[in-house]
Each structure stands twice: as C-alpha cells, then as structure tokens.
Design a protein around this motif. Structure first.
Motif, short mmCIF file in Angstrom:
data_model
loop_
_atom_site.label_atom_id
_atom_site.label_comp_id
_atom_site.label_asym_id
_atom_site.label_seq_id
_atom_site.Cartn_x
_atom_site.Cartn_y
_atom_site.Cartn_z
N HIS A 1 -35.68 -86.34 74.59
CA HIS A 1 -36.33 -85.70 73.44
C HIS A 1 -36.85 -86.75 72.47
O HIS A 1 -37.95 -86.62 71.93
CB HIS A 1 -35.34 -84.77 72.72
CG HIS A 1 -35.33 -83.37 73.24
ND1 HIS A 1 -35.85 -82.31 72.52
CD2 HIS A 1 -34.87 -82.84 74.39
CE1 HIS A 1 -35.70 -81.19 73.22
NE2 HIS A 1 -35.10 -81.48 74.36
N LYS A 2 -36.05 -87.78 72.24
CA LYS A 2 -36.47 -88.88 71.35
C LYS A 2 -37.79 -89.50 71.82
O LYS A 2 -38.62 -89.93 71.01
CB LYS A 2 -35.41 -89.99 71.31
CG LYS A 2 -34.40 -89.89 70.18
CD LYS A 2 -33.34 -90.97 70.27
CE LYS A 2 -33.83 -92.38 70.15
NZ LYS A 2 -34.43 -92.69 68.82
N MET B 1 -34.81 -74.16 77.84
CA MET B 1 -34.05 -75.41 77.78
C MET B 1 -32.94 -75.46 78.83
O MET B 1 -32.29 -76.48 79.00
CB MET B 1 -33.42 -75.58 76.39
CG MET B 1 -34.42 -75.87 75.29
SD MET B 1 -33.61 -76.10 73.67
CE MET B 1 -32.56 -77.52 73.98
N ARG C 1 -30.25 -76.75 69.17
CA ARG C 1 -31.63 -76.67 69.63
C ARG C 1 -31.84 -75.44 70.53
O ARG C 1 -32.84 -74.73 70.43
CB ARG C 1 -32.01 -77.94 70.40
CG ARG C 1 -31.96 -79.21 69.59
CD ARG C 1 -33.17 -79.41 68.72
NE ARG C 1 -34.41 -79.42 69.46
CZ ARG C 1 -35.52 -80.06 69.06
NH1 ARG C 1 -35.50 -80.76 67.94
NH2 ARG C 1 -36.63 -80.00 69.76
N TYR D 1 -40.09 -86.03 75.38
CA TYR D 1 -40.04 -85.17 76.57
C TYR D 1 -39.09 -84.00 76.32
O TYR D 1 -37.97 -83.96 76.80
CB TYR D 1 -39.61 -85.98 77.79
CG TYR D 1 -40.63 -87.02 78.19
CD1 TYR D 1 -41.65 -86.72 79.07
CD2 TYR D 1 -40.59 -88.30 77.63
CE1 TYR D 1 -42.59 -87.66 79.42
CE2 TYR D 1 -41.53 -89.25 77.97
CZ TYR D 1 -42.54 -88.93 78.85
OH TYR D 1 -43.49 -89.87 79.19
N SER D 2 -39.58 -83.04 75.55
CA SER D 2 -38.74 -81.90 75.16
C SER D 2 -38.65 -80.85 76.25
O SER D 2 -37.87 -79.91 76.12
CB SER D 2 -39.27 -81.28 73.87
OG SER D 2 -40.61 -80.84 74.05
N ASP E 1 -34.00 -76.69 64.80
CA ASP E 1 -34.51 -78.05 65.01
C ASP E 1 -33.92 -79.10 64.08
O ASP E 1 -33.91 -80.29 64.42
CB ASP E 1 -36.03 -78.07 64.85
CG ASP E 1 -36.74 -77.36 65.98
OD1 ASP E 1 -36.17 -77.30 67.09
OD2 ASP E 1 -37.86 -76.86 65.77
N TRP F 1 -27.55 -80.24 71.20
CA TRP F 1 -28.23 -79.44 72.21
C TRP F 1 -28.02 -77.95 71.96
O TRP F 1 -28.97 -77.16 72.05
CB TRP F 1 -27.74 -79.81 73.61
CG TRP F 1 -28.56 -79.13 74.67
CD1 TRP F 1 -29.70 -79.61 75.27
CD2 TRP F 1 -28.35 -77.82 75.20
NE1 TRP F 1 -30.20 -78.66 76.15
CE2 TRP F 1 -29.39 -77.55 76.12
CE3 TRP F 1 -27.38 -76.83 74.98
CZ2 TRP F 1 -29.50 -76.35 76.83
CZ3 TRP F 1 -27.49 -75.63 75.68
CH2 TRP F 1 -28.53 -75.40 76.59
#
Length: 282
Positions: free
Chosen positions: A252-253, A152, A108, A256-257, A113, A105
């Motif tokens: 995220h996987k 984020m 990111r 749903y970023s 990325d 996290w």
C-alpha cells in the motif's frame, strides 16, 4: 500522508482530540503478555486492543488460528474504545509492526483510511526518552459504522481457484524455513500453498527495526510489483493472517492498494484435508 509515522510525529500530535493511539502488543503463546505490558507502561492516552480478544473471532474448524472478527462485533468494540469514523488512529506494538499492521488492515477493511502505524515500536519510544505512563486512559465511547471493502479479502475458494490461474501471484509471508516446509513449529502441516513465492514479512524493516525506505521496499518487492503492473493480481498470506499484514501495508505504501489478504492463511488452507501442499522453493 505516509502510512508509517515517526515517534516525533506522534509526540507532536498525541493530545489532539481526534487522535486515538492503540497499543497492539501481543505475544503468541503468552496471551496475557500484551495486556500485562500495557498495564506496566504505555504511551500516554493509548488504549489497548488484544489480537485474540478484540481483533480475531474465536477459533473454529476453518478460518485459521486468528479468524477475522465479525465486522459488526469489531465496530462495536472500536466504538467502545472511543474510535469513531472521524478518528485518526495510530497503532503500535513491540513485535516489528506485525500486530499494529493487523489493526491497520482491519480498519482499512472496515472502510477507514485514517489509520497509521508508528515506526519502530514501543521499546524504541521508551528508550528514546519519550513519555510513558501506567495510568489507565479515560475512554469516551464513540460511534464507528463499518463500510466493508470486500475486494481487500481473499477466501480459501478464491485462493484455490488461483492455483490454475497464471494471472494471480501468491505470496507467503512466513520465514523461508516454514515456507519450504523444513520446519513447522505452530501448524499441523509443513509447507506452502503450491505456486506461492516467499517474502518474509520481517524484511520490510531494517536491522534497527525501522521501516525501510520506499526505494528499498520497491526493490525488494520488484517481482511482485512488476507482475501487478502487468495486470496480475496478488494475494498475500502467512500462518494465520497476521504477519502477512506488514507486507500488505508495505505494498500500500508503494501505491499497490489492490493487493488482497488471504485472512485465514496457511492454518485455514490446511484445515481442508483435500488442499494440496508444496515444499521446497518455487
């Protein structure tokens, strides 16, 4: 590429020059345990980053038990560890992916990325007969320049404003008994942020410690993803902003970023005496 990589995937690529393997093992209450475990054995070439020394700021009145590190300080530490903006990073731990997900996290958040978490963890690697060593790695310093993704992150005021906003869904990542306020072994107050639903972070893994399939995760997070599909916002928290990270990673996987992390989490929330506290189920 999937954010979770297998042991075999890492074994095949562990000596590629742009790959940096990071050992994130840590134990709450035993702050030197992770460093000691690393000194004893680790994946060859791995470097060690410590939750409290490297991946958090010093504790103060507010910000929670593991405050976010200053971005420039963290970038300098990553540079010293040989991580550049061109590096691919694979993180692992031995605690279900909680600490590795924290590093995922943070990177990111810093705009990077190419960061992944190794499935299952170090014990599975070792027990599977994969190579280990006690040799200290040779580190060649690099240059990491952060490019912060402010979207984020949610702070306390953002969370407080969300209490009266039906368009925001709060998710508490702690176990059900802490969420309900039945027990609180760590923090000064028991309970949860009013309106939050509960989704225990360990449920992203199966009984063997492997990450669940996207199909299973999709079913598990259906209430949350359906809300986000309708335009609602999601903010994830835990006790101190660490164990919420596997839930953020799982989302995220699934694509749903836009999900936000309340980095200070419960330990920050209760540092403000006026903030309301709920108990029981929601």
């Amino acid at each position: 590429m999937d954010l979770i990589v297998s042991k075999k995937w890492l074994l095949a690529r562990m000596y590629e020059p742009d790959l940096v393997i990071v050992d994130c093992r840590f134990e709450l209450g035993r702050p030197t345990a992770g460093q000691e475990a690393f000194a004893q054995s680790h994946i060859p070439g791995a470097i060690y980053l410590d939750l409290e020394v490297d991946l958090s700021s010093p504790v103060s009145t507010h910000g929670g038990r593991h405050p976010l590190p200053d971005p420039d300080v963290l970038a300098k530490r990553l540079s010293q560890a040989g991580i550049s903006n061109n590096s691919r990073i694979v993180a692992y731990d031995d605690q279900g992916g909680m600490y590795a997900s924290r590093l995922w996290w943070l990177l990111r958040w810093l705009g990077h990325d190419s960061v992944y978490v190794m499935d299952e963890g170090f014990s599975a690697w070792k027990d599977g007969g994969y190579p280990i060593t006690d040799a200290q790695p040779t580190i060649i310093p690099a240059s990491f320049v952060p490019n912060l993704r402010h979207d984020m992150l949610a702070d306390m005021n953002k969370v407080k404003q969300s209490l009266s906003n039906p368009g925001v869904l709060l998710v508490d990542s702690r176990d059900a008994s802490r969420y309900a306020g039945e027990q609180e072994p760590i923090d000064a107050k028991a309970g949860h942020i009013p309106g939050a639903i509960n989704s225990f972070w360990k449920q992203v893994s199966d009984d063997s410690g492997a990450w669940k399939s996207d199909q299973l995760l999709s079913s598990q997070f259906s209430r949350l993803t359906e809300a986000m599909d309708k335009g609602q916002e999601a903010i994830i928290y835990c006790g101190s902003g660490v164990s919420a990270c596997p839930n953020v990673l799982a989302l995220h996987k699934l694509g749903y970023s836009q999900v936000k992390l309340y980095a200070g989490s419960w330990s920050d929330w209760i540092s403000y005496e006026e903030n309301p506290v709920a108990t029981g189920e929601e």
